[in-house]
Design a protein around this motif. Structure first.
Motif, short mmCIF file in Angstrom:
data_model
loop_
_atom_site.label_atom_id
_atom_site.label_comp_id
_atom_site.label_asym_id
_atom_site.label_seq_id
_atom_site.Cartn_x
_atom_site.Cartn_y
_atom_site.Cartn_z
N GLU A 132 0.83 -1.21 0.00
CA GLU A 132 0.00 0.00 0.00
C GLU A 132 0.87 1.26 0.00
O GLU A 132 0.53 2.25 -0.66
CB GLU A 132 -0.92 0.00 1.22
N MET A 133 1.98 1.22 0.74
CA MET A 133 2.88 2.36 0.75
C MET A 133 3.46 2.60 -0.64
O MET A 133 3.48 3.74 -1.14
CB MET A 133 4.00 2.14 1.77
N LYS A 134 3.95 1.55 -1.27
CA LYS A 134 4.53 1.73 -2.61
C LYS A 134 3.50 2.28 -3.60
O LYS A 134 3.81 3.17 -4.40
CB LYS A 134 5.11 0.40 -3.10
N LYS A 135 2.31 1.75 -3.54
CA LYS A 135 1.26 2.23 -4.44
C LYS A 135 1.02 3.71 -4.23
O LYS A 135 0.90 4.49 -5.20
CB LYS A 135 -0.02 1.44 -4.22
N GLY A 136 0.95 4.14 -2.97
CA GLY A 136 0.73 5.55 -2.70
C GLY A 136 1.89 6.43 -3.13
O GLY A 136 1.69 7.55 -3.63
N LEU A 137 3.11 5.93 -2.96
CA LEU A 137 4.29 6.72 -3.31
C LEU A 137 4.45 6.91 -4.81
O LEU A 137 5.13 7.84 -5.25
CB LEU A 137 5.55 6.06 -2.73
#
Length: 669
Positions: A271-276
């Protein structure tokens, strides 16, 4: 108003290694509108009473109790009338000031003499007191170079509380409750002392902004008639063979005392990578010869691109380009792949100097620097090599080869072989022709990972030998002396990033060697890791209502101070968490395994999303200068960010943390 000399002494009957504990105390009472009165105290049994025999509106008692090998010092203050007070104490350590070196986690190492005189250091004074929230653990400690004695005072934490103040300097009456006291050191006399008290004071100066010392502050807490306030400190003494072991033992004591627990993360790594990835899209600049993700000197209020590209450090342009390519191909997001490839192609065509090195920094309002104006840092060159080698191996695994890039990277690494000095070090900064700009060797370990990766990718043993020589230098001049400095590029002082570079360098060599040589690198890696982890918070500093970070619910455990010069927290980790976990497994170090979880789970807390922007105007642009104490990089103060930030490196750092097998996969044969 606060006299440095405490005139009378409380002698504790309990012993520590056969030496009586010598604690000197005072109470300062302030009447609104009047200058505070400083009253020296003396012991009468467990009671602390004014030395002049005059009555106080307070009853003060002090007790020492054994707790394992430590002593717990408990001060209880009970009010007969409403009073504004500040309690202070000094522990006489029995160590000569001339032989003393101090460690206040995340802010003071040795005597801070690597720091400029505009920051807290012995350059300005030999006596300092600091708010506890400046420190990654609320501890002050001293090491005796002559005899190996270590003494420490650790604050036993209260429930976190903080209040706003109407003034920042002078004598101030707090507008509400605070849990913050102070810790410090005093070497003005022949015997070194550790200072502590409640509520906070900061003397002889406050460190309020980058390279800015200001007038001191003395805070006074209000206690109502009939109320009681209890404050505790833990006093410990041990022995260490050198300052490095002192830091190790003190870090372990803080960990065991504070017992930091991992938070429940707000987002999963995926989820973090997707948001970044929104940063990759929204920061992309394509209208200059070099295409790039705008990574530094952005305003938090609009995140609009800045006309400057930086290959490493703040911008991490090449690493983020590879991250976009890898993620885009894994998730079928072709726009990310296209942007990443365009960035790398532009650097292949326009991003290298006549000598074959990367342009570290290009400001497009000024244009490309002429050859005689080019300045390189070994750190940024190494970061660029690291990114391109990751890309080349990834591409090779997918059946794609890039001989031009391979030739360029070999050229840079061959240049490293010529730049390396006889002692194994590299100049921190150098001209395009290879001559030194800054010949200090503190940034040397930045080169090690690039050399090891070059050895693994190209099979050239000279790169491995050069990497070994960097660690020989590192061991002799940095690790053995516990002198980690000058790795960050916007400061030249004691800093976290130098310790992380040492951890990373020794880890890489351990990954490609065997037997006794490998064990040597593992042992050096562990020593450096204690220093690196000393910058990471084991506790949650308090914020006042109205300070945005507190209102967002930020817990500072797992975040880290940057350097003595830059007293804010950030998410600079890159490969450190997975190396700490690996060390924990290799050495059976449970504290390291737990600290990995504390760091890993904490750093998603300020992720800007459309629903919760966390003070950043665009989702995915992760904040950088997180101001957790009364210091700022230029604007806004505690509880907020500086107005300018560099999300290029914050995204790259988090991406590395969420890609824990990347290095191992690369270094496998």
């Amino acid at each position: 108003m606060f006299n440095k000399t405490f005139l009378l002494t409380v002698f504790a009957a309990l012993s520590m290694n056969a030496s009586a504990i010598n604690i000197q105390t005072q109470i300062s009472i302030k009447q609104p509108g009047n200058e505070a009165k400083v009253i020296q105290l003396q012991a009468d049994g467990n009671q602390l009473k004014p030395a002049d025999g005059k009555a106080l509106p307070l009853h003060i008692s002090a007790q020492l109790a054994n707790d394992g090998n430590d002593q717990v010092y408990t001060v209880t203050i009970k009010a007969d009338a409403t009073t504004y007070y500040n309690f202070g104490a000094q522990l006489a350590t029995g160590i000569k000031s001339a032989d003393s070196e101090f460690y206040l986690p995340g802010f003071w190492y040795h005597r801070n003499l690597r720091s400029p005189k505009q920051a807290p250091a012995f350059h300005t004074s030999k006596s300092w007191n600091f708010r506890e929230d400046r420190l990654s653990s609320p501890m002050t400690s001293v090491y005796d170079e002559a005899n190996g004695k270590s003494v420490a005072v650790i604050r036993q934490l209260d429930t976190p509380q903080e209040c706003m103040t109407t003034h920042q300097a002078g004598e101030i009456i707090l507008s509400g409750e605070t849990s913050l006291g102070y810790l410090g050191l005093d070497c003005e006399q022949q015997e070194a002392k550790l200072t502590f008290g409640y509520p906070y004071i900061e003397t002889p100066k406050r460190y309020i902004r980058k390279l800015t010392l200001a007038a001191p502050v003395f805070a006074f807490a209000k206690i109502e008639k009939g109320e009681t306030k209890t404050i505790q400190w833990r006093i410990s003494e041990t022995e260490a063979k050198d300052f490095g072991e002192h830091v190790t033992l003190m870090w372990q004591r803080c960990f065991d005392n504070l017992k930091p627990q991992a938070l429940k993360p707000l987002f999963t790594p995926e989820e973090m990578k997707k948001g970044l990835t929104n940063y990759f899209r929204q920061s992309y600049v394509s209208n200059y010869p070099l295409k790039y993700n705008s990574g530094h000197t952005l305003l938090t209020s609009d995140c609009k691109p800045f006309p400057e590209a930086q290959v490493g450090f703040c911008g991490r342009v090449l690493l983020n380009a590879f991250n976009a390519i890898e993620y885009g191909e894994q998730h079928g997001e072709q726009d990310l792949v296209t942007m990443g490839n365009e960035i790398l192609e532009s650097y292949l065509q326009h991003g290298l100097t006549s000598a074959g090195y990367f342009y570290d920094n290009v400001n497009f309002t000024r244009g490309f620097p002429s050859d005689d104006k080019v300045v390189h840092s070994i750190r940024q060159q190494s970061e660029g090599v690291y990114a391109i080698l990751l890309y080349l191996k990834y591409e090779k695994a997918h059946g794609r080869r890039h001989p031009q890039w391979e030739a360029r990277i070999k050229g840079i690494l061959d240049g490293f072989l010529k730049l390396q000095k006889a002692d194994g070090s590299f100049a921190r900064k150098y001209h395009d022709n290879g001559t030194d700009v800054d010949g200090t060797g503190g940034s040397t370990p930045s080169s090690t990972s690039a050399l090891v990766m070059g050895y693994r990718y190209f099979g050239k043993k000279q790169y491995l030998e050069a990497a070994r020589r960097t660690v020989d230098y590192l061991e002799q001049n940095i690790i053995s002396k516990s002198d980690y400095f000058s790795s960050t590029l916007d400061a030249n002082c004691e800093d976290k990033e130098a310790a992380i570079a040492a951890v990373t360098a020794t880890y890489y060599l351990a990954a490609v060697t065997k037997g006794k040589e490998r064990q040597r690198y593992i042992d050096l890696c562990e020593k450096a890791a204690y220093f690196a982890l000393s910058w990471y918070y084991m506790w949650d500093v308090p914020f006042a209502q109205g300070q945005m970070l507190g209102d967002l619910g930020l817990k500072t455990r797992g975040w880290s101070n940057v350097s003595v010069e830059n007293n804010h927290i950030d998410v600079f980790v890159f490969e450190l968490p997975h190396i700490v976990k690996w060390l924990g497994q290799q050495k059976g170090n449970q504290r390291f395994l737990q600290m990995h979880d504390v760091i890993f789970n904490s750093l998603s807390q300020l992720m800007p999303t459309p629903e919760r922007l966390c003070g950043i105007s665009v989702p995915g642009f992760y904040p950088e200068v997180v101001q957790h104490t009364t210091w700022d990089y230029g604007m806004n103060g505690k509880g907020f960010y500086n107005n300018l930030f560099a999300p290029g490196w914050t995204i790259a750092s988090l991406w590395e943390m969420y890609s824990p097998t990347r290095t191992d996969d690369f270094l496998k044969k």
